[in-house]
Design an enzyme around this catalytic site. Structure first.
Site, mmCIF file in Angstrom:
data_model
loop_
_atom_site.group_PDB
_atom_site.id
_atom_site.type_symbol
_atom_site.label_atom_id
_atom_site.label_comp_id
_atom_site.label_asym_id
_atom_site.label_seq_id
_atom_site.Cartn_x
_atom_site.Cartn_y
_atom_site.Cartn_z
ATOM 1 N N HIS A 196 0.946 -0.600 0.274
ATOM 2 C CA HIS A 196 -0.034 -0.058 -0.179
ATOM 3 C C HIS A 196 0.938 1.408 0.327
ATOM 4 O O HIS A 196 2.059 0.913 0.354
ATOM 5 C CB HIS A 196 -0.801 -0.033 1.135
ATOM 6 C CG HIS A 196 -1.770 -1.557 0.960
ATOM 7 N ND1 HIS A 196 -2.988 -0.749 0.114
ATOM 8 C CD2 HIS A 196 -2.006 -2.082 2.002
ATOM 9 C CE1 HIS A 196 -4.003 -1.924 0.439
ATOM 10 N NE2 HIS A 196 -3.723 -2.795 1.732
ATOM 11 N N CYS A 244 -0.492 2.280 -4.299
ATOM 12 C CA CYS A 244 -1.249 3.662 -4.450
ATOM 13 C C CYS A 244 -0.766 4.891 -4.650
ATOM 14 O O CYS A 244 0.597 4.803 -3.155
ATOM 15 C CB CYS A 244 -3.257 3.877 -3.581
ATOM 16 S SG CYS A 244 -3.638 2.818 -4.604
#
Length: 379
Positions: A196, A244
């Site tokens: 992430h 992301c």
């Protein structure tokens, strides 16, 4: 899911005007001549005129000026460069003494030397779950992503080292130890990171998640500059980041029927040998993120993807075109396929549904990379 922003520092380069020793000599001679003229008795206008003419002739005879010589000397003397940031007190050198490293390729070569004994180290650092301080979502697709990525980079000849769910301390340790290895007989370095990530709105810096906390994305490559890893100096260092980069979405633009495009290819120029040369610390690096800065990076279980969209197309293109295409052409194809072929399908979420994604590449590579022999092909 994360990445880093491209930061450019410094300002426009300006030239500083330089003075000439010859002009100073000329000015001194003229001053002396005028002083001599002023001491002449001014008995009449004619006498004054004659005296001035005599002084001028004496000046010409006693101090001849070779203007062509002056211009030649000035044109060969380099003018100091400047930068706006320097006036702000910035610009401290990374090293006080310029480090030395072996040359792996000639200065004017159009291609990197990919003929060492070994292709190079391929680091895969992946996360499928996190500690109590990490982001809540698990990444069940990570095992599939790691599998296809490992196969793709092995097909390019890289020796894979795979690490899972490292905490910050061990994450940094793995990168530091990799930078201390002897890469002298290797062509390149590849690092693939899956986790992430996001954007810190307070500092406007991008970060990635380790098992227990987040770190600056730049930690991935800061140990591999030539001053810290001289055996990789002048060699390509490739970083691929599936994470992301924020929480923005991209709904895309509807295009009308496209017109035909002309396609051209570069011709191969043989490698030549040159004298020693100097390269910047951050030369020969490539960073490719799954998405544009500030945007989501999607995962999918449709159309045979079964994981991260970016890594699916990256692995597919490397395995299909790696044997005969150059890296830049392959990455263009990856970018194109992700951007055109994929659209998110999240029917229960209007914000995340029907979004587009495009990989983002920052490169300081100076040459082409061919992993194997070349054949004419359209990529």
């Amino acid at each position: 899911m994360s990445s880093m922003e491209k930061v450019e520092s410094g300002g426009d380069i300006q030239d500083k005007p330089s003075s000439s020793m010859e002009s100073g000599t000329i000015e001194a001679t003229i001053t002396t001549a005028n002083t001599s003229a002023n001491t002449t008795p001014n008995t009449s206008a004619n006498t004054t005129a004659n005296t001035n003419e005599e002084d001028a002739s004496q000046l010409d005879a006693s101090a001849p000026v070779d203007h062509s010589s002056v211009n030649t000397r000035e044109s060969t003397k380099p003018t100091p460069d400047s930068s706006d940031s320097r006036w702000l007190g910035k610009g401290q050198p990374i090293e006080d003494v310029r480090p030395l490293a072996e040359m792996s390729v000639g200065r004017n070569s159009h291609e990197y030397n990919m003929t060492h004994k070994r292709r190079g180290l391929g680091l895969i650092i992946a996360y499928d779950h996190f500690g109590i301080y990490g982001p809540p979502p698990k990444r069940p697709c990570a095992r599939h992503d790691a599998k296809i990525t490992k196969e793709a980079f092995k097909s390019l000849g890289f020796e894979i080292e795979e690490y899972w769910n490292l905490d910050k301390r061990n994450f940094l340790l793995v990168l530091e130890q990799a930078s201390k290895q002897d890469h002298s007989d290797r062509d390149a370095l590849a690092v693939v990171f899956m986790s992430h990530g996001g954007l810190d709105k307070g500092t406007n810096k991008e970060f990635i998640w380790t098992y227990d906390t987040k770190v600056d994305t730049s930690e991935l490559w800061k140990n591999f500059t030539p001053n810290k890893c001289p055996s990789l100096a002048g060699k390509p260092k490739l970083f691929f980041i599936q994470a992301c980069r924020g929480e923005e979405t991209d709904k895309g633009v509807q295009l009308k029927r496209p017109r035909g495009l002309l396609v051209s290819t570069d011709s191969y120029v043989p490698r030549d040998k040159e004298e020693d040369y100097v390269i910047p610390q951050y030369a020969d690096m490539l960073f490719m993120w799954a998405s544009y800065p500030g945007m989501y990076a999607f995962k999918s279980s449709n159309h045979g993807i079964n994981g991260s969209v970016f890594l699916h197309f990256l692995s597919k293109v490397f395995q299909e075109y790696g044997p005969y295409s150059d890296l830049a052409s392959m990455l263009l194809r990856v970018t194109r396929e992700v951007a055109i072929q994929y659209e998110s399908f999240v029917p229960h979420d209007r914000i995340l549904d029907q979004n587009k994604q495009i990989p983002y590449t920052v490169s300081t590579l100076m040459r082409k990379i061919f992993f194997f022999s070349r054949k004419p092909t359209a990529v």
